[in-house]
Write a protein that holds these residues in place. Structure first.
Motif, PDB file in Angstrom:
ATOM      1  N   MET A  58      -5.577  -4.473 -16.593  1.00 28.42           N
ATOM      2  CA  MET A  58      -6.957  -4.861 -16.295  1.00 28.42           C
ATOM      3  C   MET A  58      -7.921  -4.092 -17.201  1.00 28.42           C
ATOM      4  O   MET A  58      -7.728  -2.902 -17.453  1.00 28.42           O
ATOM      5  CB  MET A  58      -7.279  -4.555 -14.829  1.00 28.42           C
ATOM      6  CG  MET A  58      -6.467  -5.417 -13.884  1.00 28.42           C
ATOM      7  SD  MET A  58      -6.885  -5.114 -12.164  1.00 28.42           S
ATOM      8  CE  MET A  58      -6.390  -3.413 -11.967  1.00 28.42           C
ATOM      9  N   TYR A 265      -5.510  -5.179  -5.619  1.00 32.09           N
ATOM     10  CA  TYR A 265      -5.981  -6.121  -6.631  1.00 32.09           C
ATOM     11  C   TYR A 265      -4.861  -7.092  -6.959  1.00 32.09           C
ATOM     12  O   TYR A 265      -3.678  -6.783  -6.784  1.00 32.09           O
ATOM     13  CB  TYR A 265      -6.467  -5.404  -7.906  1.00 32.09           C
ATOM     14  CG  TYR A 265      -5.480  -4.457  -8.547  1.00 32.09           C
ATOM     15  CD1 TYR A 265      -4.427  -4.920  -9.328  1.00 32.09           C
ATOM     16  CD2 TYR A 265      -5.593  -3.079  -8.380  1.00 32.09           C
ATOM     17  CE1 TYR A 265      -3.525  -4.041  -9.922  1.00 32.09           C
ATOM     18  CE2 TYR A 265      -4.705  -2.196  -8.963  1.00 32.09           C
ATOM     19  CZ  TYR A 265      -3.668  -2.681  -9.740  1.00 32.09           C
ATOM     20  OH  TYR A 265      -2.767  -1.825 -10.311  1.00 32.09           O
ATOM     21  N   ALA A 277      -2.346  -1.684  -6.231  1.00 30.57           N
ATOM     22  CA  ALA A 277      -1.233  -0.752  -6.378  1.00 30.57           C
ATOM     23  C   ALA A 277      -1.511   0.386  -5.427  1.00 30.57           C
ATOM     24  O   ALA A 277      -2.665   0.614  -5.035  1.00 30.57           O
ATOM     25  CB  ALA A 277      -1.161  -0.232  -7.812  1.00 30.57           C
ATOM     26  N   ARG A 320       0.349   7.520 -12.822  1.00 27.68           N
ATOM     27  CA  ARG A 320      -0.903   7.602 -13.570  1.00 27.68           C
ATOM     28  C   ARG A 320      -1.166   9.061 -13.934  1.00 27.68           C
ATOM     29  O   ARG A 320      -0.991   9.956 -13.091  1.00 27.68           O
ATOM     30  CB  ARG A 320      -2.069   7.105 -12.715  1.00 27.68           C
ATOM     31  CG  ARG A 320      -1.901   5.698 -12.162  1.00 27.68           C
ATOM     32  CD  ARG A 320      -3.092   5.406 -11.262  1.00 27.68           C
ATOM     33  NE  ARG A 320      -3.023   4.139 -10.574  1.00 27.68           N
ATOM     34  CZ  ARG A 320      -2.470   3.950  -9.378  1.00 27.68           C
ATOM     35  NH1 ARG A 320      -1.897   4.956  -8.733  1.00 27.68           N
ATOM     36  NH2 ARG A 320      -2.485   2.766  -8.825  1.00 27.68           N
ATOM     37  N   ARG A 346      -6.502   5.815 -14.054  1.00 24.70           N
ATOM     38  CA  ARG A 346      -6.331   4.390 -13.731  1.00 24.70           C
ATOM     39  C   ARG A 346      -6.694   3.467 -14.889  1.00 24.70           C
ATOM     40  O   ARG A 346      -6.591   2.254 -14.766  1.00 24.70           O
ATOM     41  CB  ARG A 346      -7.273   4.013 -12.568  1.00 24.70           C
ATOM     42  CG  ARG A 346      -6.920   4.570 -11.225  1.00 24.70           C
ATOM     43  CD  ARG A 346      -8.087   4.330 -10.242  1.00 24.70           C
ATOM     44  NE  ARG A 346      -8.507   2.949 -10.212  1.00 24.70           N
ATOM     45  CZ  ARG A 346      -8.002   2.035  -9.388  1.00 24.70           C
ATOM     46  NH1 ARG A 346      -7.088   2.370  -8.514  1.00 24.70           N
ATOM     47  NH2 ARG A 346      -8.425   0.793  -9.410  1.00 24.70           N
TER      48      ARG A 346
HETATM   49  N1  GLY Z   1      -5.688   0.350 -13.125  1.00 25.04           N
HETATM   50  C1  GLY Z   1      -5.070  -0.034 -11.950  1.00 25.04           C
HETATM   51  C2  GLY Z   1      -4.281   0.999 -11.288  1.00 25.04           C
HETATM   52  O1  GLY Z   1      -4.312   2.142 -11.697  1.00 25.04           O
HETATM   53  O2  GLY Z   1      -3.636   0.704 -10.325  1.00 25.04           O
END
Ligand code: GLY
Length: 394
Positions: A58, A265, A277, A320, A346
């Protein structure tokens, strides 16, 4: 960005980029475009084997910008990055000869419960205050944009400048573009130690003038001087933030846009619909937990009922790379000539072309722009020092 195919030039600055995820690849492309001789070291056997391979792709500049409205520099970086992406994607597609499913459709944010209308209004106000396009959709307009959405919606917002790509395909395209531009790749090279000095020597004996650390949530190499004494880079450890995600097969009446609700999302690609997520701060394992995946599927089906019957294609977990303030670390470390492109949490995919510019400004021109200054990788040390000196004075 100024990435142009270039031939190898033995007089060029030699730069090793440690990490073949989207941050490392975009940075390598920018450096190469500015004339550097670049090699990418990737610890896995394929590009993006760390986190990018598990990203939803995204480019949520407005959504992230609005939810991070308090962090002005982060918002500015997100906005700048969002503006770079259309041309950047087109350039990489031209250079590589293939598409990356860049989708300009925009994202829709949904309020499903009464209390969430306030959240939606806050996002709208944050966008409007700074000129970021955002438009409330009537329920009729929403039904026109997304005919498969549940009828149980209280309100919706269209963010027309939030786009997406297929991150896994983008990795392939970036790899092809870089190869054509003359960037070398070294796979399966976990770099544990680099010898510093006038130049930096890698474990394979290759020598470089500059090092860029783009290791995502992976371990950083240690640095030592020519006589073996440790060199401190001064970087704080990454904060791992686990995310579990599900890929569902595309269905009739599936989503067309990226859809954000307060909980999840949906990111529809041509081959699947990603549902993400979880946000599990402090967890660094990549175990996929069936209960979490089932919860994601149930939430997806509440938003788009047809997804209840969509076969599960696969699921995965990624880590992440977070930081103590959730903002990236971009710029020179405490070791001159060693630069960080780390901590994108993210938004690695969104930020990548912007980070690449900011890093290249510093690596090639020694220029730290006001935007980059906000992401000084040594800021946490400085905050500690300021707190210490304050407590000593009081
Ligand atoms: N950018 C979406 C996530 O970190 O889940």
């Amino acid at each position: 960005m100024s990435a142009q195919p270039a031939t190898r030039n033995t007089g060029s600055l030699r730069v090793a980029v440690i990490g073949g995820g989207i941050i490392g690849l975009c940075t390598a492309l920018e450096l190469r475009g500015r004339g550097a001789d670049v090699a990418v070291y990737e610890s896995g056997m394929e590009l993006g084997a760390g986190v990018t391979m598990r990203a939803a792709g995204m480019l949520g500049a407005a959504f992230e910008w609005a939810i991070e409205a308090e962090q002005r520099s982060l918002a500015a970086l997100a906005r700048h990055a969002g503006m770079l992406w259309p041309d950047f994607a087109a350039r990489v597609e031209r250079m590589s000869g293939g598409g990356m499913e860049f989708s300009p459709e925009g994202a829709i944010v949904i309020a499903r419960r009464d209390g969430e209308i306030e959240w939606l209004e806050t996002l709208v106000a944050a966008c409007q205050a700074r000129g970021v396009p955002a438009r409330r959709l009537s329920l009729k307009e929403l039904a026109h944009e997304e005919r498969g959405l549940t009828g149980k919606v209280k309100g919706a917002l269209l963010l027309p400048e939030d786009r997406q790509i297929d991150a896994q395909i983008a990795l392939q395209r970036l790899g092809a573009a870089l190869s054509r531009a003359g960037v070398g790749f070294k796979f399966g090279r976990k770099i544990e130690r680099i010898i510093g000095g006038q130049v930096f020597q890698m474990p394979d004996g290759e020598r470089f003038d500059r090092i860029v650390l783009a290791t995502g949530a992976g371990a950083l190499p240690a640095f030592a001087g020519p006589r073996g004494a440790p060199l401190e880079h001064g970087l704080v450890a990454m904060v791992p933030v686990k995310g579990q995600m599900l890929a569902l097969a595309p269905v009739d009446c599936g989503p067309r846009h990226v859809i954000h609700s307060r909980d999840i999302y949906l990111a529809p690609k041509s081959r699947w619909v990603l549902v993400g997520a979880t946000i599990e701060r402090g967890r660094a394992d990549t175990a996929v937990e069936p209960a979490r995946i089932a919860a994601l599927k149930a939430q997806a089906a509440e938003l788009v009922p047809a997804l209840a019957n969509a076969p599960e294609v696969t699921s995965w977990a990624g880590i992440r790379p977070g930081t103590p303030d959730d903002a990236p670390m971009i710029g020179q470390t405490a070791i001159p000539g060693v630069f960080a492109a780390l901590g994108h949490y993210r938004n690695g995919v969104l930020f990548a072309p912007a980070t690449a510019e900011l890093v290249a400004d510093q690596v090639i021109d020694g220029k730290v722009s006001p935007l980059a200054a906000a992401f000084d990788p040594l800021r946490f040390d400085k905050q500690d020092e300021a707190a210490r000196s304050l407590s000593e004075r009081t």
